[in-house]
Design a protein around this motif. Structure first.
Motif, PDB file in Angstrom:
ATOM      1  N   GLY A  46      36.421 115.723  -8.681  1.00  0.00           N
ATOM      2  CA  GLY A  46      36.986 115.999  -9.999  1.00  0.00           C
ATOM      3  C   GLY A  46      36.040 116.802 -10.870  1.00  0.00           C
ATOM      4  N   ARG A  47      36.626 117.651 -11.691  1.00  0.00           N
ATOM      5  CA  ARG A  47      35.841 118.470 -12.617  1.00  0.00           C
ATOM      6  C   ARG A  47      36.676 118.710 -13.874  1.00  0.00           C
ATOM      7  NH1 ARG A  47      31.768 122.615 -12.356  1.00  0.00           N
ATOM      8  NH2 ARG A  47      32.094 124.244 -13.904  1.00  0.00           N
ATOM      9  N   LEU A  48      36.058 118.552 -15.040  1.00  0.00           N
ATOM     10  CA  LEU A  48      36.736 118.764 -16.303  1.00  0.00           C
ATOM     11  C   LEU A  48      35.796 119.487 -17.252  1.00  0.00           C
ATOM     12  CD1 LEU A  48      38.927 116.201 -18.222  1.00  0.00           C
ATOM     13  CD2 LEU A  48      37.176 117.488 -19.433  1.00  0.00           C
ATOM     14  N   SER A  49      36.235 120.649 -17.720  1.00  0.00           N
ATOM     15  CA  SER A  49      35.479 121.405 -18.717  1.00  0.00           C
ATOM     16  C   SER A  49      36.289 121.421 -19.996  1.00  0.00           C
ATOM     17  CB  SER A  49      35.225 122.837 -18.239  1.00  0.00           C
ATOM     18  OG  SER A  49      34.397 122.845 -17.083  1.00  0.00           O
ATOM     19  N   CYS A  50      35.664 121.076 -21.115  1.00  0.00           N
ATOM     20  CA  CYS A  50      36.402 120.962 -22.369  1.00  0.00           C
ATOM     21  C   CYS A  50      35.686 121.687 -23.495  1.00  0.00           C
ATOM     22  CB  CYS A  50      36.613 119.491 -22.738  1.00  0.00           C
ATOM     23  SG  CYS A  50      35.091 118.528 -22.890  1.00  0.00           S
ATOM     24  N   ARG A  51      36.498 122.194 -24.386  1.00  0.00           N
ATOM     25  CA  ARG A  51      36.020 122.839 -25.611  1.00  0.00           C
ATOM     26  C   ARG A  51      37.151 122.736 -26.632  1.00  0.00           C
ATOM     27  NH1 ARG A  51      36.656 129.291 -24.150  1.00  0.00           N
ATOM     28  NH2 ARG A  51      38.876 129.205 -23.659  1.00  0.00           N
ATOM     29  N   ARG A  52      36.877 123.123 -27.852  1.00  0.00           N
ATOM     30  CA  ARG A  52      37.941 123.100 -28.865  1.00  0.00           C
ATOM     31  C   ARG A  52      39.043 124.077 -28.443  1.00  0.00           C
ATOM     32  NH1 ARG A  52      36.729 123.888 -35.180  1.00  0.00           N
ATOM     33  NH2 ARG A  52      36.151 121.692 -34.929  1.00  0.00           N
ATOM     34  N   GLY A  53      40.256 123.556 -28.348  1.00  0.00           N
ATOM     35  CA  GLY A  53      41.395 124.411 -28.059  1.00  0.00           C
ATOM     36  C   GLY A  53      41.750 124.561 -26.602  1.00  0.00           C
ATOM     37  N   GLY A  54      41.014 123.940 -25.693  1.00  0.00           N
ATOM     38  CA  GLY A  54      41.373 124.103 -24.296  1.00  0.00           C
ATOM     39  C   GLY A  54      40.564 123.254 -23.334  1.00  0.00           C
ATOM     40  N   VAL A  55      41.154 123.005 -22.170  1.00  0.00           N
ATOM     41  CA  VAL A  55      40.525 122.207 -21.118  1.00  0.00           C
ATOM     42  C   VAL A  55      40.834 122.844 -19.775  1.00  0.00           C
ATOM     43  CG1 VAL A  55      40.619 119.988 -19.907  1.00  0.00           C
ATOM     44  CG2 VAL A  55      40.623 120.033 -22.380  1.00  0.00           C
ATOM     45  N   GLN A  56      39.869 122.829 -18.888  1.00  0.00           N
ATOM     46  CA  GLN A  56      40.091 123.215 -17.496  1.00  0.00           C
ATOM     47  C   GLN A  56      39.848 121.991 -16.621  1.00  0.00           C
ATOM     48  OE1 GLN A  56      37.622 126.608 -16.555  1.00  0.00           O
ATOM     49  NE2 GLN A  56      39.220 128.044 -17.146  1.00  0.00           N
ATOM     50  N   VAL A  57      40.784 121.703 -15.733  1.00  0.00           N
ATOM     51  CA  VAL A  57      40.702 120.533 -14.867  1.00  0.00           C
ATOM     52  C   VAL A  57      40.939 120.973 -13.436  1.00  0.00           C
ATOM     53  CG1 VAL A  57      41.625 118.230 -14.388  1.00  0.00           C
ATOM     54  CG2 VAL A  57      41.651 119.125 -16.725  1.00  0.00           C
ATOM     55  N   SER A  58      40.144 120.439 -12.501  1.00  0.00           N
ATOM     56  CA  SER A  58      40.342 120.772 -11.096  1.00  0.00           C
ATOM     57  C   SER A  58      39.867 119.614 -10.225  1.00  0.00           C
ATOM     58  CB  SER A  58      39.571 122.051 -10.725  1.00  0.00           C
ATOM     59  OG  SER A  58      38.176 121.877 -10.921  1.00  0.00           O
ATOM     60  N   GLY A  59      40.335 119.634  -8.970  1.00  0.00           N
ATOM     61  CA  GLY A  59      39.909 118.632  -8.002  1.00  0.00           C
ATOM     62  C   GLY A  59      40.991 117.617  -7.708  1.00  0.00           C
ATOM     63  N   PRO A  60      41.019 117.100  -6.480  1.00  0.00           N
ATOM     64  CA  PRO A  60      42.058 116.149  -6.084  1.00  0.00           C
ATOM     65  C   PRO A  60      41.850 114.736  -6.612  1.00  0.00           C
ATOM     66  CG  PRO A  60      40.525 116.499  -4.275  1.00  0.00           C
ATOM     67  CD  PRO A  60      40.120 117.450  -5.359  1.00  0.00           C
ATOM     68  N   ALA A  61      40.667 114.436  -7.138  1.00  0.00           N
ATOM     69  CA  ALA A  61      40.364 113.060  -7.552  1.00  0.00           C
ATOM     70  C   ALA A  61      40.101 112.961  -9.051  1.00  0.00           C
ATOM     71  CB  ALA A  61      39.164 112.533  -6.766  1.00  0.00           C
ATOM     72  N   VAL A  62      40.816 113.767  -9.840  1.00  0.00           N
ATOM     73  CA  VAL A  62      40.639 113.702 -11.298  1.00  0.00           C
ATOM     74  C   VAL A  62      40.998 112.316 -11.818  1.00  0.00           C
ATOM     75  CG1 VAL A  62      41.528 114.584 -13.487  1.00  0.00           C
ATOM     76  CG2 VAL A  62      40.959 116.161 -11.649  1.00  0.00           C
ATOM     77  N   ASP A  63      42.000 111.673 -11.201  1.00  0.00           N
ATOM     78  CA  ASP A  63      42.434 110.344 -11.639  1.00  0.00           C
ATOM     79  C   ASP A  63      41.799 109.207 -10.827  1.00  0.00           C
ATOM     80  OD1 ASP A  63      44.235 111.242 -13.654  1.00  0.00           O
ATOM     81  OD2 ASP A  63      45.661 111.803 -12.096  1.00  0.00           O
ATOM     82  N   ALA A  64      40.653 109.466 -10.225  1.00  0.00           N
ATOM     83  CA  ALA A  64      40.027 108.468  -9.357  1.00  0.00           C
ATOM     84  C   ALA A  64      39.774 107.158 -10.090  1.00  0.00           C
ATOM     85  CB  ALA A  64      38.702 109.005  -8.819  1.00  0.00           C
ATOM     86  N   GLU A  65      40.019 106.040  -9.411  1.00  0.00           N
ATOM     87  CA  GLU A  65      39.737 104.724  -9.996  1.00  0.00           C
ATOM     88  C   GLU A  65      38.250 104.420 -10.003  1.00  0.00           C
ATOM     89  OE1 GLU A  65      41.976 101.609  -8.246  1.00  0.00           O
ATOM     90  OE2 GLU A  65      43.920 102.483  -8.754  1.00  0.00           O
TER      91      GLU A  65
END
Length: 220
Positions: free
Chosen positions: A134-153
């Motif tokens: 999982g990978r998440l990049s965030c800033r004001r006004g937008g987010v980039q999300v990638s990877g099969p395990a973003v919702d991993a427990e």
């Protein structure tokens, strides 16, 4: 099911308090879950799953908080609590701009990312969080999300580092914020409401005599 973003915030906050968190942290939880749903991420289901686990196993937060905020963050009890870590990350990450912060094993890393998202939004900063799959990049006004395990427990680690708002982490298409309402899984919502109800006090004769509700004679 569709709910307003305010409903998501308030129900998440009350659910966190009902599961035993102090009001201050519960308030931050509500904002983090709201931020996740603003960006089409499954904050409410992740929170419901974690609170279910906490209530069932009576998790000791002292055992799930980082033992030290230097080096790699690890919990004495083995797996870090994502809510405690998220609040701590948002307090500490600006002081670690050169190296970032890395944790050991953590539950629901997406929840911790929500706290950083709120902070990035309010302070006009940018951050990138990574965990296995999982990978998440965030800033004001937008987010980039990638990877099969973003919702991993669970995740073996979580890394958080500041990044440049217009750098390579944000090249390409970002998820724009959602306005107004969001979709939440009905089962997860019902479980959050169950936790939220624990903040309510049952009516008694004494409370009605003191003025609660409609009194002893309810003519409505």
């Amino acid at each position: 099911m569709r709910f307003s973003l305010n409903q998501i915030d308030q129900t998440s906050r009350k659910a966190a308090r009902g599961a035993g968190l102090p009001w201050g942290l519960a308030d931050e939880v509500g904002k983090a879950v709201r931020w996740l749903h603003i960006h089409r991420l499954n904050g409410a289901p992740a929170l419901a799953a974690w609170l279910d686990r906490h209530h069932r196993r009576r998790i000791d937060y002292a055992q799930r908080a980082p033992a030290s905020l230097s080096g790699v963050w690890r919990a004495p009890g083995g797996q870090l609590d994502p809510l405690v870590v998220g609040a701590s990350l948002s307090d500490c990450i600006e002081g670690r701009r050169g190296t970032g912060i890395e944790t050991g094993a953590i539950a629901h890393p997406l929840l911790a990312a929500g706290f950083i998202g709120v902070m990035a939004q309010s302070r006009d900063l940018a951050f990138t969080l990574t965990w296995p799959g999982g990978r998440l990049s965030c800033r004001r006004g937008g987010v980039q999300v990638s990877g099969p395990a973003v919702d991993a427990e669970t995740a073996a680690f979580l890394r958080c580092r500041p990044s440049e708002p217009r750098g390579r982490d944000f090249r390409g298409r970002c998820r724009a914020p959602r306005i107004g309402e969001a979709v939440v899984d009905s089962g997860a919502w019902a479980r959050l409401e169950d936790h939220a109800r624990r903040t309510c006090v049952s009516a008694t004769v004494a409370s009605r005599l003191a003025g609660a509700g409609a009194g002893l004679r309810d003519n409505d």
